[in-house]
Design an enzyme around this catalytic site. Structure first.
Site, PDB file in Angstrom:
ATOM      1  N   TYR A  64      -7.828 -14.090  -1.109  1.00  0.00           N
ATOM      2  CA  TYR A  64      -7.828 -13.473  -2.543  1.00  0.00           C
ATOM      3  C   TYR A  64      -8.570 -14.397  -3.498  1.00  0.00           C
ATOM      4  O   TYR A  64      -8.250 -15.315  -3.842  1.00  0.00           O
ATOM      5  CB  TYR A  64      -6.215 -13.406  -3.105  1.00  0.00           C
ATOM      6  CG  TYR A  64      -5.380 -12.476  -2.353  1.00  0.00           C
ATOM      7  CD1 TYR A  64      -6.040 -11.402  -1.534  1.00  0.00           C
ATOM      8  CD2 TYR A  64      -4.085 -12.424  -2.454  1.00  0.00           C
ATOM      9  CE1 TYR A  64      -5.372 -10.341  -0.891  1.00  0.00           C
ATOM     10  CE2 TYR A  64      -3.214 -11.547  -1.819  1.00  0.00           C
ATOM     11  CZ  TYR A  64      -3.763 -10.549  -1.005  1.00  0.00           C
ATOM     12  OH  TYR A  64      -3.165  -9.510  -0.358  1.00  0.00           O
ATOM     13  N   LEU A 235       2.223   0.594  -6.934  1.00  0.00           N
ATOM     14  CA  LEU A 235       2.231   1.162  -8.099  1.00  0.00           C
ATOM     15  C   LEU A 235       1.029   2.265  -8.170  1.00  0.00           C
ATOM     16  O   LEU A 235       0.813   2.688  -9.085  1.00  0.00           O
ATOM     17  CB  LEU A 235       1.873   0.253  -9.207  1.00  0.00           C
ATOM     18  CG  LEU A 235       3.202  -0.682  -9.696  1.00  0.00           C
ATOM     19  CD1 LEU A 235       2.906  -1.949 -10.609  1.00  0.00           C
ATOM     20  CD2 LEU A 235       4.167   0.209 -10.012  1.00  0.00           C
ATOM     21  N   ALA A 236       0.468   2.418  -6.801  1.00  0.00           N
ATOM     22  CA  ALA A 236      -0.510   3.655  -6.690  1.00  0.00           C
ATOM     23  C   ALA A 236      -1.636   3.373  -7.695  1.00  0.00           C
ATOM     24  O   ALA A 236      -2.256   4.196  -8.133  1.00  0.00           O
ATOM     25  CB  ALA A 236       0.192   4.880  -7.203  1.00  0.00           C
ATOM     26  N   GLY A 238      -2.246   2.567 -10.464  1.00  0.00           N
ATOM     27  CA  GLY A 238      -1.799   3.034 -11.770  1.00  0.00           C
ATOM     28  C   GLY A 238      -2.176   4.323 -11.895  1.00  0.00           C
ATOM     29  O   GLY A 238      -2.272   5.056 -13.265  1.00  0.00           O
TER      30      GLY A 238
END
Length: 328
Positions: A64, A235-236, A238
């Site tokens: 990351y 959360l897809a 947004g």
């Protein structure tokens, strides 16, 4: 028994569910440019918001932001006495980026696992991680070799538990045959937007099922084995809670409107509706929140309450609206 009572009863089975904070957004850019002091401040603000939302498990990966996500988190740990004892840390290894002339390759060799975990511990400024996830299946991995590396790390106290990410039931079983410790988690992409995990379960013996590549039976296997399903992308991105695509499909637009409507009616946030939908599933899904926005992180706090109160009809309405067509 009323539908509401049934909903609450079902949620009693999932009392160990929790929210997880995903740290992919911390540390600045994905470039080789070093992180700056403001990135440490941003990480501290995100961690505070997560703690305010009742989150104690923080999810990392060695790749990351090129390692910078772990590094800025480690800086916050170093300047915040007592924080390490209040939280649990999880990191992943197994993906290598931009090495040996390859944009991406996988490495779950014994040497690779040991090297990458030791690097993560150094960046995180800690002696151990609570959970190590093997990030993706490596076709060249020898399960016995993987088990040897995991066993050494656990024996040295550097890793307390082991899990996987992006693996199917047979892949977990093959690994488990060699491990001396139980696999505790499987992190998969699961959301109201990315529904292959759900669609594959109901489209058995249906032509539409060919549109979904998710390995059928993996959710059920993990549930039976007590392996926590961790949902990344929960959360897809947004899509339904404030960051819609430039040209949303009719289903996306309708779902965003429905999520907003339900949030208003229940006196909660759109984020809590989306996460509550996942947590309402009896498999005991633990959503991973990837936003670095402190306000959005805090907006997730009511998810467990919403999951407990969500009726079967509400759950199905969200699903059917998101898929843009009725179920068979």
């Amino acid at each position: 028994m009323t539908e509401q009572t049934a909903s609450l009863s079902g949620q009693e089975l999932n009392r160990n569910q929790e929210l997880i904070y995903g740290c992919m957004g911390l540390g600045g850019s994905w470039s080789a440019e070093p992180y700056a002091p403001e990135h440490v401040d941003e990480a501290a603000a995100a961690i505070d918001a997560a703690l305010d939302a009742g989150i104690t498990l923080f999810d990392h990966a060695d790749i990351y932001r090129g390692g910078k996500a772990e590094a800025v988190f480690g800086e916050v740990l170093a300047i915040t006495p007592g924080l390490r004892e209040r939280i649990r840390l999880q990191t992943k290894c197994g993906i290598r980026l931009n090495e040996q002339g390859l944009e991406t390759h996988y490495d779950l060799s014994r040497e690779g696992i040991l090297e990458r975990v030791n690097g993560s511990l150094k960046r995180l400024k800690t002696d151990y991680v609570d959970v190590l996830l093997l990030h993706r299946p490596d076709p060249l991995a020898d399960p016995a070799e993987v088990a040897s590396a995991v066993g050494q790390l656990m024996g040295e106290g550097k890793v307390r538990e082991v899990g996987v990410s992006n693996m199917s039931a047979p892949q977990i079983e093959a690994l488990q045959d060699h491990l001396e410790t139980a696999v505790v988690a499987n992190q998969l992409e699961m959301s109201l937007l990315r529904r292959a995990w759900l669609e594959s379960a109901v489209l058995v013996n249906h032509a539409e099922g060919l549109d979904y590549s998710f390995p059928h039976g993996t959710v059920e296997f993990c549930s039976r084995q007590g392996i926590t399903l961790q949902a990344y992308g929960a959360l897809a991105q947004g899509h339904y809670s404030g960051a819609p695509p430039e040209s949303p499909t009719p289903a996306e637009a309708a779902t965003a409107a429905l999520v907003a409507e339900m949030a208003k009616a229940k006196g909660t946030t759109r984020e809590a509706i989306l996460l509550g939908w996942l947590m309402r599933h009896p498999a005991g899904i633990a959503p991973v929140i990837g936003s670095a926005n402190p306000d959005r992180i805090r907006a997730c706090a009511g998810a467990a309450r919403i999951a407990a109160a969500m009726t079967r009809a509400e759950w199905y309405r969200l699903w059917v609206t998101a898929r843009g067509s009725n179920i068979p």
